[in-house]
Write an enzyme that holds these catalytic residues in place. Structure first.
Site, short mmCIF file in Angstrom:
data_model
loop_
_atom_site.label_atom_id
_atom_site.label_comp_id
_atom_site.label_asym_id
_atom_site.label_seq_id
_atom_site.Cartn_x
_atom_site.Cartn_y
_atom_site.Cartn_z
N SER A 72 0.83 -1.20 0.00
CA SER A 72 0.00 0.00 0.00
C SER A 72 0.87 1.25 0.00
O SER A 72 1.98 1.25 0.55
CB SER A 72 -0.87 -0.01 1.26
OG SER A 72 -1.41 1.26 1.50
N TYR A 96 -1.74 -0.71 11.04
CA TYR A 96 -2.05 -1.26 9.71
C TYR A 96 -0.88 -1.03 8.75
O TYR A 96 -0.40 -1.93 8.08
CB TYR A 96 -3.33 -0.62 9.15
CG TYR A 96 -3.43 -0.73 7.65
CD1 TYR A 96 -3.72 -1.94 7.04
CD2 TYR A 96 -3.21 0.40 6.83
CE1 TYR A 96 -3.77 -2.04 5.65
CE2 TYR A 96 -3.27 0.30 5.46
CZ TYR A 96 -3.55 -0.91 4.88
OH TYR A 96 -3.58 -1.02 3.51
N LYS A 100 2.03 -3.64 6.66
CA LYS A 100 2.43 -3.64 5.23
C LYS A 100 3.94 -3.47 5.12
O LYS A 100 4.59 -4.15 4.33
CB LYS A 100 1.71 -2.51 4.48
CG LYS A 100 0.20 -2.70 4.35
CD LYS A 100 -0.14 -3.85 3.43
CE LYS A 100 -1.63 -4.09 3.34
NZ LYS A 100 -2.00 -5.29 2.61
N1 UFG Z 1 -12.29 11.60 3.53
C1 UFG Z 1 -13.30 12.47 3.91
N2 UFG Z 1 -14.42 11.94 4.47
C2 UFG Z 1 -14.58 10.60 4.69
C3 UFG Z 1 -13.55 9.73 4.30
C4 UFG Z 1 -12.40 10.27 3.75
O1 UFG Z 1 -13.19 13.69 3.73
O2 UFG Z 1 -15.62 10.18 5.23
C5 UFG Z 1 -11.10 12.16 2.89
C6 UFG Z 1 -9.81 11.89 3.66
O3 UFG Z 1 -9.60 12.87 4.63
C7 UFG Z 1 -8.77 11.89 2.53
C8 UFG Z 1 -9.55 11.33 1.33
O4 UFG Z 1 -10.92 11.51 1.64
O5 UFG Z 1 -8.38 13.21 2.23
C9 UFG Z 1 -9.29 9.85 1.09
O6 UFG Z 1 -9.51 9.13 2.30
P1 UFG Z 1 -9.68 7.55 2.32
O7 UFG Z 1 -10.00 7.15 3.73
O8 UFG Z 1 -10.63 7.11 1.26
O9 UFG Z 1 -8.25 7.00 1.87
P2 UFG Z 1 -6.81 7.24 2.54
O10 UFG Z 1 -5.99 7.96 1.52
O11 UFG Z 1 -6.89 7.80 3.88
O12 UFG Z 1 -6.32 5.73 2.73
C10 UFG Z 1 -6.23 4.86 1.62
C11 UFG Z 1 -6.51 3.43 2.09
C12 UFG Z 1 -5.46 2.96 3.02
C13 UFG Z 1 -4.12 3.14 2.39
C14 UFG Z 1 -3.91 4.54 1.91
C15 UFG Z 1 -2.64 4.65 1.13
O13 UFG Z 1 -7.76 3.38 2.72
O14 UFG Z 1 -5.66 1.60 3.29
O15 UFG Z 1 -4.97 4.93 1.05
O16 UFG Z 1 -2.28 5.97 0.94
F1 UFG Z 1 -3.17 2.82 3.29
#
Ligand code: UFG
Length: 291
Positions: A72, A96, A100
């Site tokens: 990841s 988590y 990885k």
């Molecule tokens: N976000 C919101 N509201 C929500 C959920 C997310 O505004 O309800 C925002 C987050 O703050 C972020 C973006 O949307 O800016 C993406 O968030 P995600 O939770 O969809 O994804 P992440 O980038 O945090 O994490 C993902 C995977 C992880 C992985 C990571 C790698 O979920 O497993 O990418 O960079 F590790």
């Protein structure tokens, strides 16, 4: 949670018995909720790390030493600059992410100990979308942690509004930027990696799977509204602890060496995700099973 190992096998008829020989394993089983990993670290270390060690031992016992592993972009931690290249320093900011990172290191140690192993570590960026058939899609248990499953549940009326985590980042519209990749492109990336395992130069090698493009939360919401014809009400909240500002991939290495490149943009990702969501508003279960 992704719940299975995938193995490629060939069969041969030997003295009347079928002998199954596994040529390669794609290992994409693992727990993946960041918040849960903070509250249940042992569960994550046991399931993800011990599960991987068990798999590697079984593979070795059966003479199968070809592996593609789902890593990841989380192993880049909070990248100091973008795009993230495979050579960036690695770190983890939650249990988590550490699983990885540790599994990547275990794979490197294994290859160093035995040159018969050929391992490709695929660093996924943000997989979204669904199969275009509308038959296969993401159906998280409980409240979705990730952006697009949450947006999807707002669109079908299961949740009232999307909470936007932070609108004060130094980005085009103040919201976090990520590299969203269509799950079908991601799947194709695994096929490219499997083919690459036959290259004698492969030892334990790493490739980013992303599009190389950064998209903000608000841009994703707008694209989904367009694809679905649904309004997504927003609630602006503070930053989510642990969130990086901007993360997107350098895709040069995968393009050059795997001969793979993502084909789909955010329009297709949202169209296919809405197709899945509108056909299956309660995922794989019924309304009753989700109550
Ligand atoms: N976000 C919101 N509201 C929500 C959920 C997310 O505004 O309800 C925002 C987050 O703050 C972020 C973006 O949307 O800016 C993406 O968030 P995600 O939770 O969809 O994804 P992440 O980038 O945090 O994490 C993902 C995977 C992880 C992985 C990571 C790698 O979920 O497993 O990418 O960079 F590790």
């Amino acid at each position: 949670m992704l719940v299975f190992y995938c193995a490629l096998s060939t069969c041969s008829n030997f003295k009347g018995y079928y002998v199954i020989r596994f040529d390669a394993v794609i290992h994409f089983a693992g727990l993946k909720a960041v918040g849960e990993s903070v509250s249940k670290p042992l569960l994550y270390h046991d399931n993800n790390i011990v599960g991987t060690i068990t798999l590697l031992e079984v593979m070795a016992a059966h003479g199968c030493k070809n592996l593609v592993f789902s890593s990841s972009a989380t192993v880049y931690g909070w990248p100091k600059k973008v795009p993230c290249t495979e050579e960036f320093p690695l770190s983890a900011v939650n249990p988590y992410g550490r699983t990885k990172l540790f599994i990547e290191e275990i794979c490197r140690d294994l290859r160093n100990s035995d040159s018969q192993w050929k391992i490709i570590l695929l660093r996924y960026f943000n997989p979204v979308g669904a199969h275009p058939s509308g038959l296969i899609g993401e159906d998280p248990r409980g409240t979705p942690n990730n952006l697009m499953p949450f947006v999807q549940q707002v669109a079908v009326g299961r949740r009232q509004a999307l909470t936007v985590f932070g609108k004060d980042y130094s980005t085009k519209d103040g919201t976090g930027v990520r590299d969203y990749i269509h799950v079908v492109d991601l799947a194709d990336g695994h096929i490219a990696a499997l083919k690459k395992l036959s290259d004698p130069k492969i030892g334990c090698d790493v490739y980013n799977l992303g599009t190389g493009k950064g998209t903000s939360v608000l841009e994703m919401v707008t694209a989904f509204e367009k694809a679905s014809g649904k309004k997504i009400p927003l609630q602006i909240a503070g930053r989510r602890p642990g969130d990086a500002e901007v993360v997107y991939a350098s895709i040069k290495k995968a393009e050059t060496e795997l001969k793979w490149k993502a084909k789909y943009g955010i329009e297709e990702m949202c169209k296919d995700q809405w197709n899945w969501a509108s056909k299956n508003p309660f995922g794989y279960g019924s309304l009753e099973s989700k109550k």
